[in-house]
Design a protein around this motif. Structure first.
Motif, short mmCIF file in Angstrom:
data_model
loop_
_atom_site.label_atom_id
_atom_site.label_comp_id
_atom_site.label_asym_id
_atom_site.label_seq_id
_atom_site.Cartn_x
_atom_site.Cartn_y
_atom_site.Cartn_z
N VAL A 1 0.85 -1.19 0.00
CA VAL A 1 0.00 0.00 0.00
C VAL A 1 0.89 1.24 0.00
O VAL A 1 2.11 1.14 -0.12
CB VAL A 1 -1.02 -0.02 1.18
CG1 VAL A 1 -1.77 -1.32 1.19
CG2 VAL A 1 -0.35 0.27 2.50
N ASN A 2 0.28 2.41 0.13
CA ASN A 2 1.06 3.65 -0.04
C ASN A 2 1.14 4.50 1.21
O ASN A 2 1.79 5.51 1.20
CB ASN A 2 0.42 4.50 -1.15
CG ASN A 2 -0.98 4.95 -0.76
OD1 ASN A 2 -1.74 4.19 -0.16
ND2 ASN A 2 -1.34 6.17 -1.08
N TRP A 3 0.45 4.11 2.31
CA TRP A 3 0.25 5.13 3.35
C TRP A 3 0.90 4.86 4.70
O TRP A 3 0.80 5.69 5.60
CB TRP A 3 -1.25 5.38 3.54
CG TRP A 3 -2.10 4.16 3.76
CD1 TRP A 3 -2.79 3.48 2.80
CD2 TRP A 3 -2.36 3.48 5.00
NE1 TRP A 3 -3.47 2.42 3.36
CE2 TRP A 3 -3.23 2.40 4.71
CE3 TRP A 3 -1.95 3.67 6.33
CZ2 TRP A 3 -3.69 1.51 5.68
CZ3 TRP A 3 -2.41 2.79 7.30
CH2 TRP A 3 -3.27 1.73 6.98
N GLU B 1 -2.99 7.69 -5.09
CA GLU B 1 -2.76 6.28 -4.74
C GLU B 1 -2.05 5.51 -5.84
O GLU B 1 -2.19 4.30 -5.96
CB GLU B 1 -4.09 5.64 -4.32
CG GLU B 1 -4.59 6.28 -3.03
CD GLU B 1 -5.85 5.67 -2.45
OE1 GLU B 1 -6.57 4.96 -3.17
OE2 GLU B 1 -6.11 5.93 -1.26
N GLN B 2 -1.24 6.22 -6.64
CA GLN B 2 -0.56 5.51 -7.74
C GLN B 2 0.44 4.48 -7.24
O GLN B 2 0.79 3.55 -7.95
CB GLN B 2 0.11 6.51 -8.69
CG GLN B 2 1.04 7.48 -8.01
CD GLN B 2 1.56 8.52 -9.00
OE1 GLN B 2 2.61 8.32 -9.58
NE2 GLN B 2 0.83 9.60 -9.19
N MET B 3 0.91 4.59 -5.97
CA MET B 3 1.84 3.60 -5.43
C MET B 3 1.09 2.50 -4.66
O MET B 3 1.70 1.72 -3.93
CB MET B 3 2.85 4.28 -4.50
CG MET B 3 3.67 5.37 -5.16
SD MET B 3 4.58 4.78 -6.58
CE MET B 3 5.89 3.88 -5.77
N HIS B 4 -0.22 2.43 -4.80
CA HIS B 4 -1.03 1.43 -4.09
C HIS B 4 -1.39 0.30 -5.03
O HIS B 4 -1.96 0.52 -6.09
CB HIS B 4 -2.31 2.11 -3.58
CG HIS B 4 -3.02 1.34 -2.54
ND1 HIS B 4 -3.56 0.09 -2.76
CD2 HIS B 4 -3.29 1.64 -1.24
CE1 HIS B 4 -4.14 -0.33 -1.65
NE2 HIS B 4 -3.98 0.58 -0.71
N SER B 5 -1.06 -0.91 -4.64
CA SER B 5 -1.30 -2.06 -5.53
C SER B 5 -2.79 -2.38 -5.64
O SER B 5 -3.61 -1.89 -4.88
CB SER B 5 -0.58 -3.28 -4.96
OG SER B 5 -1.13 -3.57 -3.70
N GLY B 6 -3.09 -3.25 -6.59
CA GLY B 6 -4.44 -3.81 -6.75
C GLY B 6 -4.31 -5.23 -7.24
O GLY B 6 -3.21 -5.80 -7.25
N LEU B 7 -5.40 -5.82 -7.68
CA LEU B 7 -5.35 -7.19 -8.20
C LEU B 7 -4.73 -7.22 -9.60
O LEU B 7 -4.36 -8.27 -10.09
CB LEU B 7 -6.74 -7.82 -8.23
CG LEU B 7 -7.45 -7.94 -6.88
CD1 LEU B 7 -8.75 -8.71 -7.04
CD2 LEU B 7 -6.55 -8.63 -5.86
#
Ligand code: GAL
Length: 661
Positions: free
Chosen positions: A321-323, A363-369
């Motif tokens: 995640v990013n935070w 949130e561009q540094m936050h992953s997803g599926l």
């Protein structure tokens, strides 16, 4: 055991939607949440509704066979609204207003904003409320996130005064109840009372506490206004809100009361949470890639009670995640493991955040599926595996809810507020104390329910109260009626609802069943560590200790060592009267575990000391085991165990599930 995902159609070209929907279904996803931040696209200018894109998104997802959760977009009011009503921006404790440009930039007490919210929620609910594929609605998003509960605006002040008038009736009664004779704080009228910010030193603790109670009620009423609209227009949908982990700024029990929720949903970011809570550094290091084995479980068990048995994970961490202060990649296997962990604790649905990593904005540094290029991410591949296993495992079909555990922990929001307002020592944190007891019980292999002090406690064999600031008559009556073993930690019964010391000294009304009195309390700097032993375990008090006098038939089970801090110390550490115990300090972790093991034994509850990092949770005839530790472990399974998933030897981030034959 269903899987979901959070999706933002407004962030992607329409040409991708149908393929996204198809790939979700292929992955094994059944639920998709949308819309919770899309106000500026639903209403780009005041009163100008644009539903066509949302109609298409809803229909595209529904046509693929997905069930939808629709979020109300009130966490992100658009710029035109702020420009038209600048007073919607929240005021912080230092008197400054926050700006537009991120999210949650609204004052929860603003009547203008509440009116605007009802306008859009009504329009949305009227349009989509009876859509057959929309199975649930979420109000707002993470109420209170980014420290947005307290509001120091003129609107909050007006409503606080009304709230006080309602509670105290006359200003004379308020002055009396608050003890305002102290420092000449008496008020001539309700209109003379201010918010408790910008004072040179501490405001009156009851002033601070009533403000926190008021703000907590504001959060609940903000949600309730939306619920009333949704109930009318979406009578068949489940209504929910997505709460946060380790978050205590409003009273979730009161929030959920009177049918305000059908399901308690919460957002689980285990690694980021492990990094951001008060855990010893050594544990943060040990569990940096798996998360601490109890951080998610703690909130699963809390939200199960808040949802009266029904809870969902609305957002589940699916990769880095990013935070948080640091954002490592989870150990391979954890994204799959966290889903099973939630199910083991009773979750009906685990929904991942988010479908695809967004290459732009906050949130561009936050992953997803999926990676930004639409390839399945490592987390996405684990979800695919979990979905396949769940579909193929007959024992998971129609799995029942977890049954009542043998052990209950009481958790109380007002206690958190009182001890935050009056820490007395800088390292005292109530939630951390509760977590320490919880962790100890889980290390002993026990399932735990976390419940409010007002819960019906009949049937529990052991009730653990790490602390409870105010002990009321109704709890004492429950103790009298029950046959359970009870244990109360320090600061229990130390306050009245009016934030004063009880006239008969702490632990107040508890003395009816446990005659003892707390004469003095002390907070402990790290160099003050009174030592003691429980069974074979040697340890110390940390953070907080009390000097207690045993009265009547109360016995002292354990004392602090003589001469451990001051010569002739020897103060009582654990006292008991029949099945009720009092612990006069925050004990080091191993002592808590050793004490709880003893109490469980007396309650007739079998315990086992699990290997480090291993946890077990039972649900409806199945036992789930999870390895959060570095080392390979052998799960202690009964001889007649029949495995439905995995086997008893677990590497890091592996799990197994068995039923007893
Ligand atoms: C949650 C929030 C989501 C997203 C996510 C990132 O707090 O509800 O919108 O920001 O965190 O981890």
């Amino acid at each position: 055991m269903q899987l979901g995902v959070c999706y933002y159609p407004e962030q992607w070209p329409r040409s991708m939607w149908a393929d996204d929907a198809k790939r979700m279904v292929e992955l094994g996803i059944t639920h998709v949440r949308i819309a919770e931040f899309a106000w500026s696209r639903m209403e780009p200018r005041a009163g100008e509704w644009v539903w066509e894109w949302l109609d298409e998104a809803v229909d595209t997802l529904a046509a693929a066979g997905l069930k939808l959760v629709l979020g109300t977009p009130t966490a992100s009011p658009p710029k035109w609204l702020i420009d038209a009503h600048p007073d919607v921006l929240p005021v912080r404790a230092d008197g400054t207003r926050w700006n537009f440009g991120s999210r949650r930039h609204y004052d929860i007490s603003s009547e203008t904003y509440r009116r605007e919210c009802l306008r859009i929620v009504t329009a949305m609910a009227a349009r989509y409320g009876r859509h057959p594929s929309i199975v649930a609605w979420q109000t707002d998003n993470e109420l209170g996130c980014h420290d947005t509960v307290p509001s120091y605006s003129p609107a909050a002040l007006q409503r606080f005064r009304v709230w006080l008038r309602h509670r105290y009736n006359t200003v004379a009664a308020l002055n009396e109840a608050w003890g305002n004779v102290f420092w000449s704080m008496e008020y001539p009228s309700f209109d003379a009372i201010n918010l408790p910010n910008l004072t040179p030193t501490d405001a009156n603790p009851i002033h601070l506490l009533d403000f926190r109670r008021f703000m907590s009620d504001e959060v609940a009423s903000f949600h309730r206004e939306q619920i009333d609209v949704l109930r009318e227009h979406a009578p068949h949908a489940d209504l929910l809100h997505n709460f946060m982990g380790f978050f205590t700024t409003f009273d979730h029990y009161r929030f959920a009361a009177d049918n305000a929720l059908d399901v308690a949903a919460w957002d689980s970011y285990p690694i980021a949470r492990t990094e951001s809570i008060a855990l010893p550094d050594e544990q943060k290091a040990r569990y940096a890639r798996t998360a601490h084995p109890d951080v998610s479980a703690f909130d699963h068990d809390r939200y199960r009670a808040i949802g009266r048995g029904r809870f969902w994970v609305m957002e589940q961490q699916a990769g880095p995640v990013n935070w948080a202060p640091w954002n490592p990649v989870p150990a391979s296997g954890m994204v799959r493991l966290w889903a099973y962990e939630a199910f083991a604790h009773g979750a009906e649905l685990v929904s991942y955040f988010r479908w695809r990593q967004c290459p732009y904005a906050q949130e561009q540094m936050h992953s997803g599926l999926n990676l930004p290029n639409n390839e399945l991410s490592p987390g996405g591949l684990e979800v695919e595996q979990a979905a396949r296993e769940i579909a193929e495992t007959a024992a998971f079909a129609g799995l029942g809810a977890p049954s009542r555990a043998a052990v209950a922990i009481l958790f109380d929001y007002e206690t958190q507020w009182m001890f935050e307002i009056q820490r007395h020592g800088k390292s005292f944190d109530y939630q951390t104390l509760v977590f320490d007891y919880y962790e100890a019980l889980r290390e002993l292999g026990l399932d735990v329910d976390i419940v409010p002090a007002t819960a019906d406690l009949t049937g529990y064999r052991m009730v653990v109260v790490p602390s409870l600031a105010v002990i009321g008559d109704s709890l004492v009556e429950q103790i009298e009626k029950s046959t359970a073993q009870w244990v109360f930690g320090p600061r229990s019964g130390s306050k009245t609802t009016g934030f004063a010391i009880p006239g008969n000294l702490p632990p107040g009304a508890l003395q009816r069943v446990l005659p003892l009195q707390v004469l003095e309390v002390e907070t402990l700097r790290p160099t003050l560590a009174p030592a003691l032993r429980i069974g074979d375990t040697q340890g110390t008090a940390l953070h907080w200790r009390e000097h207690v006098r045993a009265n009547g038939a109360t016995q002292v089970d354990t004392r602090f060592d003589e001469a451990c801090v001051t010569p002739h110390d020897g103060w009582p550490a654990v006292l008991r009267h029949g099945r009720i115990r009092y612990v006069a300090a925050w004990l080091s972790h191993d002592l808590h575990r050793s004490l709880l093991a003893q109490i469980a034994k007396e309650a007739g509850i079998e315990t086992q000391r699990l290997p480090d990092g291993l946890r077990i949770r039972r649900r409806a005839g199945l036992s789930f085991a999870f390895n959060f530790g570095e080392q390979q472990v052998d799960v202690p399974v009964p001889a007649n165990a029949v495995f439905v998933l995995g086997n008893s030897r677990l590497n890091r981030a592996e799990l197994c599930v068995w039923k007893d034959a």
